[in-house]
Design a protein around this motif. Structure first.
Motif, PDB file in Angstrom:
ATOM      1  N   VAL A 161      82.290  44.582  14.551  1.00 14.18           N
ATOM      2  CA  VAL A 161      81.045  44.102  13.952  1.00 14.18           C
ATOM      3  C   VAL A 161      80.111  43.670  15.070  1.00 14.18           C
ATOM      4  CG1 VAL A 161      79.955  42.439  12.414  1.00 14.18           C
ATOM      5  CG2 VAL A 161      82.236  43.327  11.869  1.00 14.18           C
ATOM      6  N   SER A 162      78.890  44.216  15.073  1.00 18.38           N
ATOM      7  CA  SER A 162      77.867  43.840  16.047  1.00 18.38           C
ATOM      8  C   SER A 162      76.686  43.235  15.304  1.00 18.38           C
ATOM      9  CB  SER A 162      77.392  45.061  16.843  1.00 18.38           C
ATOM     10  OG  SER A 162      78.462  45.686  17.511  1.00 18.38           O
ATOM     11  N   VAL A 163      76.123  42.174  15.862  1.00 17.72           N
ATOM     12  CA  VAL A 163      75.018  41.468  15.227  1.00 17.72           C
ATOM     13  C   VAL A 163      73.879  41.304  16.226  1.00 17.72           C
ATOM     14  CG1 VAL A 163      74.262  39.342  14.097  1.00 17.72           C
ATOM     15  CG2 VAL A 163      76.568  40.236  13.669  1.00 17.72           C
ATOM     16  N   ARG A 164      72.695  41.665  15.814  1.00 17.09           N
ATOM     17  CA  ARG A 164      71.502  41.419  16.611  1.00 17.09           C
ATOM     18  C   ARG A 164      70.431  40.740  15.764  1.00 17.09           C
ATOM     19  NH1 ARG A 164      70.468  46.486  20.868  1.00 17.09           N
ATOM     20  NH2 ARG A 164      72.318  46.017  22.126  1.00 17.09           N
ATOM     21  N   VAL A 165      69.559  40.004  16.432  1.00 15.74           N
ATOM     22  CA  VAL A 165      68.402  39.401  15.777  1.00 15.74           C
ATOM     23  C   VAL A 165      67.156  40.144  16.250  1.00 15.74           C
ATOM     24  CG1 VAL A 165      69.459  37.147  15.447  1.00 15.74           C
ATOM     25  CG2 VAL A 165      68.204  37.611  17.567  1.00 15.74           C
ATOM     26  N   PHE A 166      66.212  40.276  15.343  1.00 15.60           N
ATOM     27  CA  PHE A 166      64.985  41.029  15.593  1.00 15.60           C
ATOM     28  C   PHE A 166      63.809  40.072  15.467  1.00 15.60           C
ATOM     29  CE2 PHE A 166      61.472  43.829  14.820  1.00 15.60           C
ATOM     30  CZ  PHE A 166      61.790  45.043  15.418  1.00 15.60           C
ATOM     31  N   LYS A 167      63.034  39.940  16.526  1.00 17.11           N
ATOM     32  CA  LYS A 167      61.903  39.006  16.540  1.00 17.11           C
ATOM     33  C   LYS A 167      60.611  39.748  16.840  1.00 17.11           C
ATOM     34  CE  LYS A 167      64.449  34.876  18.053  1.00 17.11           C
ATOM     35  NZ  LYS A 167      64.522  33.794  19.066  1.00 17.11           N
ATOM     36  N   ILE A 168      59.618  39.526  16.003  1.00 22.23           N
ATOM     37  CA  ILE A 168      58.294  40.094  16.223  1.00 22.23           C
ATOM     38  C   ILE A 168      57.422  39.050  16.902  1.00 22.23           C
ATOM     39  CG2 ILE A 168      56.196  40.892  15.057  1.00 22.23           C
ATOM     40  CD1 ILE A 168      58.000  42.235  13.017  1.00 22.23           C
ATOM     41  N   PRO A 169      56.791  39.365  18.012  1.00 24.20           N
ATOM     42  CA  PRO A 169      55.968  38.373  18.706  1.00 24.20           C
ATOM     43  C   PRO A 169      54.731  37.988  17.906  1.00 24.20           C
ATOM     44  CG  PRO A 169      55.711  40.543  19.693  1.00 24.20           C
ATOM     45  CD  PRO A 169      56.831  40.660  18.709  1.00 24.20           C
ATOM     46  N   ASP A 170      54.286  36.753  18.114  1.00 24.96           N
ATOM     47  CA  ASP A 170      53.056  36.297  17.469  1.00 24.96           C
ATOM     48  C   ASP A 170      51.866  37.102  17.957  1.00 24.96           C
ATOM     49  OD1 ASP A 170      54.407  34.346  16.096  1.00 24.96           O
ATOM     50  OD2 ASP A 170      53.927  32.739  17.511  1.00 24.96           O
ATOM     51  N   LEU A 171      50.830  37.118  17.163  1.00 25.12           N
ATOM     52  CA  LEU A 171      49.581  37.714  17.608  1.00 25.12           C
ATOM     53  C   LEU A 171      49.000  36.889  18.756  1.00 25.12           C
ATOM     54  CD1 LEU A 171      47.902  38.587  14.190  1.00 25.12           C
ATOM     55  CD2 LEU A 171      48.619  40.224  15.919  1.00 25.12           C
ATOM     56  N   PRO A 172      48.337  37.517  19.681  1.00 25.53           N
ATOM     57  CA  PRO A 172      47.754  36.775  20.799  1.00 25.53           C
ATOM     58  C   PRO A 172      46.435  36.118  20.424  1.00 25.53           C
ATOM     59  CG  PRO A 172      47.320  39.106  21.051  1.00 25.53           C
ATOM     60  CD  PRO A 172      48.192  38.974  19.826  1.00 25.53           C
ATOM     61  N   MET A 173      46.534  35.078  19.607  1.00 24.05           N
ATOM     62  CA  MET A 173      45.325  34.363  19.200  1.00 24.05           C
ATOM     63  C   MET A 173      45.697  32.925  18.867  1.00 24.05           C
ATOM     64  SD  MET A 173      44.705  35.855  15.364  1.00 24.05           S
ATOM     65  CE  MET A 173      45.902  35.638  14.058  1.00 24.05           C
ATOM     66  N   PRO A 174      44.741  32.020  18.881  1.00 18.91           N
ATOM     67  CA  PRO A 174      45.056  30.605  18.638  1.00 18.91           C
ATOM     68  C   PRO A 174      45.581  30.326  17.232  1.00 18.91           C
ATOM     69  CG  PRO A 174      42.910  30.865  19.683  1.00 18.91           C
ATOM     70  CD  PRO A 174      43.333  32.221  19.272  1.00 18.91           C
ATOM     71  N   VAL A 175      45.030  31.001  16.220  1.00 17.60           N
ATOM     72  CA  VAL A 175      45.411  30.733  14.829  1.00 17.60           C
ATOM     73  C   VAL A 175      46.248  31.890  14.303  1.00 17.60           C
ATOM     74  CG1 VAL A 175      44.584  30.250  12.508  1.00 17.60           C
ATOM     75  CG2 VAL A 175      43.314  29.385  14.496  1.00 17.60           C
ATOM     76  N   GLN A 176      47.480  31.615  13.927  1.00 20.20           N
ATOM     77  CA  GLN A 176      48.358  32.649  13.397  1.00 20.20           C
ATOM     78  C   GLN A 176      48.158  32.805  11.883  1.00 20.20           C
ATOM     79  OE1 GLN A 176      50.237  34.614  15.386  1.00 20.20           O
ATOM     80  NE2 GLN A 176      49.288  33.480  17.074  1.00 20.20           N
ATOM     81  N   ILE A 177      48.475  33.991  11.378  1.00 23.34           N
ATOM     82  CA  ILE A 177      48.362  34.266   9.950  1.00 23.34           C
ATOM     83  C   ILE A 177      49.635  33.772   9.275  1.00 23.34           C
ATOM     84  CG2 ILE A 177      48.070  36.072   8.227  1.00 23.34           C
ATOM     85  CD1 ILE A 177      46.782  37.760  10.497  1.00 23.34           C
ATOM     86  N   PRO A 178      49.531  32.880   8.291  1.00 22.08           N
ATOM     87  CA  PRO A 178      50.734  32.272   7.692  1.00 22.08           C
ATOM     88  C   PRO A 178      51.685  33.315   7.111  1.00 22.08           C
ATOM     89  CG  PRO A 178      48.743  31.108   6.996  1.00 22.08           C
ATOM     90  CD  PRO A 178      48.290  32.358   7.697  1.00 22.08           C
ATOM     91  N   PHE A 179      52.976  33.058   7.295  1.00 23.18           N
ATOM     92  CA  PHE A 179      54.050  33.850   6.684  1.00 23.18           C
ATOM     93  C   PHE A 179      53.940  35.348   7.013  1.00 23.18           C
ATOM     94  CE2 PHE A 179      53.714  29.998   4.121  1.00 23.18           C
ATOM     95  CZ  PHE A 179      55.018  29.551   4.192  1.00 23.18           C
ATOM     96  N   THR A 180      53.681  35.632   8.299  1.00 27.33           N
ATOM     97  CA  THR A 180      53.673  37.015   8.771  1.00 27.33           C
ATOM     98  C   THR A 180      54.479  37.096  10.063  1.00 27.33           C
ATOM     99  OG1 THR A 180      51.625  36.735  10.063  1.00 27.33           O
ATOM    100  CG2 THR A 180      51.386  37.419   7.764  1.00 27.33           C
ATOM    101  N   ARG A 181      54.421  38.250  10.708  1.00 26.70           N
ATOM    102  CA  ARG A 181      55.084  38.484  11.989  1.00 26.70           C
ATOM    103  C   ARG A 181      56.599  38.317  11.882  1.00 26.70           C
ATOM    104  NH1 ARG A 181      51.555  41.418  14.296  1.00 26.70           N
ATOM    105  NH2 ARG A 181      52.534  41.048  16.337  1.00 26.70           N
ATOM    106  N   VAL A 182      57.176  39.035  10.921  1.00 28.71           N
ATOM    107  CA  VAL A 182      58.623  39.008  10.724  1.00 28.71           C
ATOM    108  C   VAL A 182      59.087  40.388  10.265  1.00 28.71           C
ATOM    109  CG1 VAL A 182      58.505  38.258   8.308  1.00 28.71           C
ATOM    110  CG2 VAL A 182      60.550  37.741   9.668  1.00 28.71           C
ATOM    111  N   ALA A 183      60.310  40.752  10.613  1.00 26.23           N
ATOM    112  CA  ALA A 183      60.933  41.961  10.084  1.00 26.23           C
ATOM    113  C   ALA A 183      61.464  41.640   8.689  1.00 26.23           C
ATOM    114  CB  ALA A 183      62.055  42.436  11.000  1.00 26.23           C
ATOM    115  N   HIS A 184      60.800  42.147   7.682  1.00 28.77           N
ATOM    116  CA  HIS A 184      61.034  41.826   6.274  1.00 28.77           C
ATOM    117  C   HIS A 184      61.845  42.929   5.581  1.00 28.77           C
ATOM    118  CE1 HIS A 184      59.210  40.799   2.123  1.00 28.77           C
ATOM    119  NE2 HIS A 184      59.758  39.672   2.521  1.00 28.77           N
ATOM    120  N   ASN A 185      62.413  43.862   6.375  1.00 27.97           N
ATOM    121  CA  ASN A 185      63.151  44.990   5.815  1.00 27.97           C
ATOM    122  C   ASN A 185      64.303  44.543   4.919  1.00 27.97           C
ATOM    123  OD1 ASN A 185      61.572  46.551   7.548  1.00 27.97           O
ATOM    124  ND2 ASN A 185      63.124  46.522   9.161  1.00 27.97           N
ATOM    125  N   LYS A 186      64.664  45.435   3.980  1.00 24.77           N
ATOM    126  CA  LYS A 186      65.792  45.173   3.087  1.00 24.77           C
ATOM    127  C   LYS A 186      66.470  46.508   2.773  1.00 24.77           C
ATOM    128  CE  LYS A 186      62.509  41.921   1.213  1.00 24.77           C
ATOM    129  NZ  LYS A 186      62.763  40.901   2.191  1.00 24.77           N
TER     130      LYS A 186
END
Length: 440
Positions: free
Chosen positions: A340-365
């Motif tokens: 069994v191999s496990v990895r975590v997947f992280k999407i970097p934030d947008l390069p701006m001061p204010v981030q968009i709420p509840f985004t920038r994630v791997a939401h796959n299913k």
């Protein structure tokens, strides 16, 4: 977030929609025959390639609709793209504009949406369309189904022959700033007809005069298609066995398979590999007043490589600042197992001061084995199997399996994935996370 009027949306359409063309490969064939595709959102700034995109697919489905557009979803929010025009929000405006145009040319638009978010400001679209006389909306009374949970489906059907089903919420940011995956089928009335039976249940539960759950559901909601007797179709030479599974048990009419049965059967039947890409995961409920341990899916992942010699299990978890801190030890424990191999997947934030709420994630299913693809609207806390409304495509097809495997390894081998930390101090990888206790 401020509410948005219909007039403001129309004005924004004039300013933004023209700047967001529908480009790329069409999901429809030139000769009008059936097609299928794996459809994705690759968030802005993420260096991964996908042939078919959620935005272009949804826009094509709506622009080509001739008679009907039916949506089943948690919520619907394209209009708030007007607040993020510098960050691809115009794509949301373009899709809402396409819905308005469809309604004006006489296409019937019916929306079955979870009632808990029916009137909140960030979901203005149904109210805009209703006020313009272009859509009928049923707010699904999920409390009739279960004491907790929501309608979590993400479904678009047009003309009773085209369908999208997948991880993307029906919203502008799911087309632009969240990593998503779904399946689309065109000119496939048998597939859509079976999905329509589930959507019709949502529609019934949202009717004003509905005060209770039918016991039993009328026979019209039953299905012939499941793991034992799947629908067999040939789409451009790709032969596939297909069925739709659902959650929760209250909506599993005779013949309809439950998601938990479908996914654990796929894992147990695998002979060479099991690959799983998901956001929320844990062998417990996370949203009940008194949460409890429920390890059915987790046990399947642990048992499969033990029971089947040489079976390889790879688990890819999309993590962000809303991942439960208390979930990480369970992910780590899986990585301790042989094969069994496990990895975590992280999407970097947008390069701006204010981030968009509840985004920038791997939401796959989705899950793929050597013989089976499971593409879902559901995460994998136990709540999603027990009390949350969802749907999944189950497909046995060399082409679909091969396509999902390609997507999985593209992500697995990308710079956004890394082996899960196992050791004393893993805070560098697990923080920030949500400190909300599981039993809160």
């Amino acid at each position: 977030m401020r509410a948005i009027s219909a007039a403001a949306v129309v004005l924004a359409v004039l300013l933004a929609a023209a700047a967001v063309p529908c480009a790329g490969k069409s999901i429809f064939s030139e000769d009008g025959s059936a097609t299928w595709a794996i459809v994705e959102t690759i968030p802005e700034g993420v260096d991964l390639y996908s042939e078919y995109h959620t935005y272009e697919t949804w826009l094509e489905l709506i622009q080509n609709a001739k008679s009907s557009i039916r949506i089943g979803a948690f919520y619907m929010d394209f209009a708030n793209g007007t607040n993020y025009l510098d960050w691809e929000g115009g794509k949301g405006v373009a899709v809402l504009d396409a819905l308005i145009a469809a309604g004006r040319r006489g296409v019937k638009i019916e929306l079955a949406l979870n009632e808990q978010v029916g009137a909140v400001p960030y979901s203005p679209d149904p109210h805009i369309l209703m006020n313009m006389g272009l859509a009928e909306v049923h707010w699904v009374k999920w409390s009739l189904v279960a004491k907790s949970g929501i309608l979590h489906t993400k479904l678009i059907m047009t003309d009773d022959e085209n369908i999208y089903l997948g991880s993307a919420n029906i919203a502008w940011d799911s087309m632009t700033q969240v990593k998503e995956l779904g399946l689309v089928f065109t000119k496939s009335p048998l597939i859509v007809g079976d999905a329509r039976k589930v959507w019709d249940m949502y529609w019934y539960l949202g009717a004003k005069n509905t005060t209770s759950l039918p016991d039993p559901w009328p026979a019209a909601y039953n299905t012939f298609f499941n793991g034992d007797t799947p629908l067999n179709v040939d789409i451009q030479g790709d032969v596939m066995d297909l069925f739709i599974s659902v959650d929760p048990l209250q909506l599993a009419t005779p013949g309809r398979e439950l998601d938990l049965t479908a996914i654990t059967t796929a894992i147990n039947d695998a002979e060479r590999f099991v690959y799983f890409s998901i956001m929320d995961y844990g062998p417990f409920t996370a949203y009940e007043q008194n949460n409890f341990y429920f390890p059915a899916l987790d046990t399947a992942f642990r048992a499969a490589p033990f029971n089947t010699k040489g079976l390889e299990v790879r688990l890819l978890f999309g993590v962000w600042n809303h991942t439960l801190c208390d979930a990480y030890p369970y992910l780590q424990s899986l990585a301790m197992l042989k094969n069994v191999s496990v990895r975590v997947f992280k999407i970097p934030d947008l390069p701006m001061p204010v981030q968009i709420p509840f985004t920038r994630v791997a939401h796959n299913k989705y899950l793929v084995t050597d013989s089976h693809g499971w593409v879902s609207t559901q995460n994998s806390f136990a709540d999603y199997f027990l009390t949350t409304g969802g749907m999944s495509f189950n497909v046995k097809s060399d082409a679909v399996v091969g396509g999902l495997v390609d997507k999985f390894f593209r992500d697995w081998d990308s710079k956004y994935a890394e082996d899960i930390c196992i050791g004393v101090d893993c805070s560098y990888q697990f923080e920030p996370c949500s400190s909300r206790p599981i039993n809160s």
